[in-house]
Design a protein around this motif. Structure first.
Motif, PDB file in Angstrom:
ATOM      1  N   ILE A 208       0.831  -1.216   0.000  1.00  0.00           N
ATOM      2  CA  ILE A 208       0.000   0.000   0.000  1.00  0.00           C
ATOM      3  C   ILE A 208       0.863   1.262   0.000  1.00  0.00           C
ATOM      4  O   ILE A 208       0.368   2.353   0.277  1.00  0.00           O
ATOM      5  CB  ILE A 208      -0.967   0.006   1.214  1.00  0.00           C
ATOM      6  CG1 ILE A 208      -0.189  -0.036   2.528  1.00  0.00           C
ATOM      7  CG2 ILE A 208      -1.940  -1.161   1.126  1.00  0.00           C
ATOM      8  CD1 ILE A 208      -1.087   0.076   3.760  1.00  0.00           C
ATOM      9  N   GLY A 209       2.140   1.078  -0.263  1.00  0.00           N
ATOM     10  CA  GLY A 209       3.024   2.230  -0.415  1.00  0.00           C
ATOM     11  C   GLY A 209       3.661   2.739   0.853  1.00  0.00           C
ATOM     12  O   GLY A 209       4.263   3.821   0.844  1.00  0.00           O
ATOM     13  N   VAL A 210       3.571   1.993   1.945  1.00  0.00           N
ATOM     14  CA  VAL A 210       4.176   2.413   3.207  1.00  0.00           C
ATOM     15  C   VAL A 210       5.535   1.744   3.335  1.00  0.00           C
ATOM     16  O   VAL A 210       5.628   0.521   3.466  1.00  0.00           O
ATOM     17  CB  VAL A 210       3.282   2.057   4.409  1.00  0.00           C
ATOM     18  CG1 VAL A 210       3.948   2.482   5.709  1.00  0.00           C
ATOM     19  CG2 VAL A 210       1.919   2.697   4.259  1.00  0.00           C
ATOM     20  N   GLN A 211       6.594   2.528   3.301  1.00  0.00           N
ATOM     21  CA  GLN A 211       7.950   1.999   3.374  1.00  0.00           C
ATOM     22  C   GLN A 211       8.796   2.869   4.297  1.00  0.00           C
ATOM     23  O   GLN A 211       8.336   3.893   4.795  1.00  0.00           O
ATOM     24  CB  GLN A 211       8.579   1.945   1.975  1.00  0.00           C
ATOM     25  CG  GLN A 211       7.854   1.035   1.005  1.00  0.00           C
ATOM     26  CD  GLN A 211       8.467   1.051  -0.378  1.00  0.00           C
ATOM     27  OE1 GLN A 211       9.331   1.875  -0.672  1.00  0.00           O
ATOM     28  NE2 GLN A 211       8.043   0.139  -1.241  1.00  0.00           N
ATOM     29  N   GLY A 212      10.035   2.420   4.520  1.00  0.00           N
ATOM     30  CA  GLY A 212      10.956   3.214   5.319  1.00  0.00           C
ATOM     31  C   GLY A 212      10.817   2.983   6.805  1.00  0.00           C
ATOM     32  O   GLY A 212      10.857   1.845   7.286  1.00  0.00           O
ATOM     33  N   LEU A 213      10.629   4.052   7.545  1.00  0.00           N
ATOM     34  CA  LEU A 213      10.642   3.998   9.002  1.00  0.00           C
ATOM     35  C   LEU A 213       9.419   3.298   9.589  1.00  0.00           C
ATOM     36  O   LEU A 213       9.535   2.524  10.540  1.00  0.00           O
ATOM     37  CB  LEU A 213      10.747   5.418   9.557  1.00  0.00           C
ATOM     38  CG  LEU A 213      10.713   5.565  11.082  1.00  0.00           C
ATOM     39  CD1 LEU A 213      11.973   4.983  11.708  1.00  0.00           C
ATOM     40  CD2 LEU A 213      10.561   7.029  11.467  1.00  0.00           C
ATOM     41  N   LEU A 214       8.244   3.554   9.029  1.00  0.00           N
ATOM     42  CA  LEU A 214       6.998   3.098   9.650  1.00  0.00           C
ATOM     43  C   LEU A 214       6.887   1.579   9.765  1.00  0.00           C
ATOM     44  O   LEU A 214       6.466   1.087  10.822  1.00  0.00           O
ATOM     45  CB  LEU A 214       5.800   3.671   8.899  1.00  0.00           C
ATOM     46  CG  LEU A 214       4.433   3.458   9.566  1.00  0.00           C
ATOM     47  CD1 LEU A 214       4.432   4.037  10.977  1.00  0.00           C
ATOM     48  CD2 LEU A 214       3.329   4.081   8.725  1.00  0.00           C
ATOM     49  N   PRO A 215       7.207   0.790   8.728  1.00  0.00           N
ATOM     50  CA  PRO A 215       7.099  -0.665   8.907  1.00  0.00           C
ATOM     51  C   PRO A 215       7.970  -1.187  10.057  1.00  0.00           C
ATOM     52  O   PRO A 215       7.533  -2.058  10.817  1.00  0.00           O
ATOM     53  CB  PRO A 215       7.570  -1.218   7.554  1.00  0.00           C
ATOM     54  CG  PRO A 215       7.294  -0.132   6.585  1.00  0.00           C
ATOM     55  CD  PRO A 215       7.544   1.138   7.339  1.00  0.00           C
ATOM     56  N   LYS A 216       9.176  -0.658  10.190  1.00  0.00           N
ATOM     57  CA  LYS A 216      10.031  -1.073  11.306  1.00  0.00           C
ATOM     58  C   LYS A 216       9.433  -0.637  12.639  1.00  0.00           C
ATOM     59  O   LYS A 216       9.512  -1.362  13.633  1.00  0.00           O
ATOM     60  CB  LYS A 216      11.435  -0.496  11.139  1.00  0.00           C
ATOM     61  CG  LYS A 216      12.178  -1.019   9.929  1.00  0.00           C
ATOM     62  CD  LYS A 216      13.654  -0.653   9.957  1.00  0.00           C
ATOM     63  CE  LYS A 216      13.873   0.832   9.837  1.00  0.00           C
ATOM     64  NZ  LYS A 216      15.321   1.165   9.793  1.00  0.00           N
ATOM     65  N   ALA A 217       8.836   0.553  12.672  1.00  0.00           N
ATOM     66  CA  ALA A 217       8.215   1.043  13.901  1.00  0.00           C
ATOM     67  C   ALA A 217       7.023   0.180  14.289  1.00  0.00           C
ATOM     68  O   ALA A 217       6.778  -0.046  15.482  1.00  0.00           O
ATOM     69  CB  ALA A 217       7.785   2.495  13.724  1.00  0.00           C
ATOM     70  N   VAL A 218       6.279  -0.310  13.310  1.00  0.00           N
ATOM     71  CA  VAL A 218       5.130  -1.175  13.601  1.00  0.00           C
ATOM     72  C   VAL A 218       5.589  -2.464  14.270  1.00  0.00           C
ATOM     73  O   VAL A 218       4.980  -2.939  15.237  1.00  0.00           O
ATOM     74  CB  VAL A 218       4.344  -1.471  12.306  1.00  0.00           C
ATOM     75  CG1 VAL A 218       3.306  -2.567  12.541  1.00  0.00           C
ATOM     76  CG2 VAL A 218       3.660  -0.212  11.800  1.00  0.00           C
ATOM     77  N   ILE A 219       6.663  -3.050  13.764  1.00  0.00           N
ATOM     78  CA  ILE A 219       7.185  -4.279  14.355  1.00  0.00           C
ATOM     79  C   ILE A 219       7.726  -4.011  15.758  1.00  0.00           C
ATOM     80  O   ILE A 219       7.538  -4.812  16.681  1.00  0.00           O
ATOM     81  CB  ILE A 219       8.262  -4.878  13.446  1.00  0.00           C
ATOM     82  CG1 ILE A 219       7.645  -5.251  12.101  1.00  0.00           C
ATOM     83  CG2 ILE A 219       8.911  -6.093  14.086  1.00  0.00           C
ATOM     84  CD1 ILE A 219       8.641  -5.649  11.055  1.00  0.00           C
ATOM     85  N   SER A 220       8.379  -2.877  15.948  1.00  0.00           N
ATOM     86  CA  SER A 220       8.845  -2.507  17.287  1.00  0.00           C
ATOM     87  C   SER A 220       7.677  -2.323  18.241  1.00  0.00           C
ATOM     88  O   SER A 220       7.721  -2.761  19.395  1.00  0.00           O
ATOM     89  CB  SER A 220       9.671  -1.216  17.216  1.00  0.00           C
ATOM     90  OG  SER A 220      10.859  -1.412  16.487  1.00  0.00           O
ATOM     91  N   ALA A 221       6.626  -1.687  17.753  1.00  0.00           N
ATOM     92  CA  ALA A 221       5.433  -1.484  18.584  1.00  0.00           C
ATOM     93  C   ALA A 221       4.792  -2.817  18.957  1.00  0.00           C
ATOM     94  O   ALA A 221       4.300  -3.000  20.077  1.00  0.00           O
ATOM     95  CB  ALA A 221       4.433  -0.597  17.843  1.00  0.00           C
ATOM     96  N   TYR A 222       4.801  -3.749  18.020  1.00  0.00           N
ATOM     97  CA  TYR A 222       4.221  -5.075  18.279  1.00  0.00           C
ATOM     98  C   TYR A 222       4.912  -5.769  19.442  1.00  0.00           C
ATOM     99  O   TYR A 222       4.260  -6.415  20.278  1.00  0.00           O
ATOM    100  CB  TYR A 222       4.308  -5.915  17.010  1.00  0.00           C
ATOM    101  CG  TYR A 222       3.980  -7.373  17.209  1.00  0.00           C
ATOM    102  CD1 TYR A 222       2.659  -7.798  17.279  1.00  0.00           C
ATOM    103  CD2 TYR A 222       5.003  -8.322  17.338  1.00  0.00           C
ATOM    104  CE1 TYR A 222       2.360  -9.142  17.471  1.00  0.00           C
ATOM    105  CE2 TYR A 222       4.699  -9.655  17.528  1.00  0.00           C
ATOM    106  CZ  TYR A 222       3.386 -10.066  17.593  1.00  0.00           C
ATOM    107  OH  TYR A 222       3.086 -11.386  17.777  1.00  0.00           O
TER     108      TYR A 222
END
Length: 306
Positions: free
Chosen positions: A166-180
């Motif tokens: 869906i076009g989300v790349q860079g910092l946010l995907p890593k932040a989502v995994i960290s948040a998980y």
């Protein structure tokens, strides 16, 4: 001094074990290299051969042992090799260089802090809902526990691929995994803390006709602060691990995970170990920061840290 001595003792024991483990781990590599280089010196005269026969094997073994600590591509790097690599990549390189661990550390740390903020905020909100709403307690809490049974190494690529679609790349995907990884310790700790006031304290609030909101701000929230800080220290470490894991399946070009990949792909274990120790030091610094904030906060509240 009493609190530092046990830590230094454990560190010294680990370092001694590490130094001794280098020899058997690297000995076969050293022997192969010595054989290729033909380093054994053949005595020229019969008298030299007779003298060498008694001590040649010992001298050769000592030489091989010393070389296990200086291999360019060892199976297990020695402590001084890792220390030298860390010194070079932290202090000798510009922080904007791709070889600087400071540069890679900031890339990983930024994702860690963003993910930790998301996970902490979500965890606190869920904990409040679980404590004050029985339906959430019966439904959300089991799912929160079940979510932690999924291996993060299997989940991280799925999250990155779905967000990338869906076009989300860079910092946010890593932040989502960290948040998980960070939200679950906060949920558990906050639920335990918000439920820590005993029956007499709650009855006293009812005697004063305190509302649920007043009970939350005056009793439950202050009582939960020690539990919250204990959870935050676990959560920040888990968040850092999540950011590093998120860098591994994506072929990231920056971050501690990317630095470890470079060491593995190009056969440079010293680079991998230096990044690993830099990540451990970063985690220890973050935990130390929260320990300091915990003591400061509890002191202002008239409480004492455990």
């Amino acid at each position: 001094m009493r609190s530092v001595l046990p830590i230094l003792t454990v560190v010294a024991a680990i370092m001694a074990f590490w130094v001794l483990a280098v020899i058997p781990m690297n000995m076969h590599l050293t022997a192969d290299q010595a054989q290729r280089e033909d380093i054994a010196v053949s005595p020229a005269t019969p008298a030299e051969r007779q003298a060498y026969s008694g001590m040649g094997l010992t001298l050769q073994n000592l030489g091989l042992i010393s070389r296990t600590y200086t291999l360019e591509r060892p199976r297990l790097p020695s402590p001084h090799q890792v220390g030298a690599e860390m010194w070079d990549t932290i202090f000798e390189k510009r922080i904007t260089s791709r070889r600087s661990l400071v540069y890679h550390g900031w890339v990983t740390l930024s994702a860690t802090l963003v993910g930790f903020a998301i996970g902490t905020g979500l965890g606190i909100l869920l904990a409040v809902g679980i404590v004050y709403n029985r339906a959430m307690d019966m439904s959300v809490m089991p799912w929160a526990i079940a979510s932690q049974t999924i291996p993060i190494l299997a989940l991280a690529p799925m999250i990155i691929v779905m967000l990338g679609a869906i076009g989300v790349q860079g910092l946010l995907p890593k932040a989502v995994i960290s948040a998980y990884l960070s939200f679950f310790p906060v949920v558990v700790g906050m639920v335990k803390g918000l439920r820590s006031p005993d029956g007499m304290q709650l009855d006293l609030l009812r005697t004063y006709s305190a509302s649920a909101v007043q009970g939350f701000w005056k009793l439950r929230l202050p009582a939960s602060v020690p539990y919250l800080f204990a959870s935050l220290k676990i959560g920040i470490s888990a968040s850092l691990v999540g950011a590093i894991v998120a860098e591994l399946p994506t072929g990231a070009r920056a971050g501690f995970g990317a630095r470890m990949l470079v060491g593995d792909q190009y056969g440079q274990p010293i680079v991998t170990w230096a990044a690993l120790f830099a990540a451990a030091i970063t985690a220890a610094a973050l935990v130390g920061l929260f320990s300091f904030l915990e003591r400061l906060t509890l002191r202002r509240m008239g409480m004492q840290a455990a």
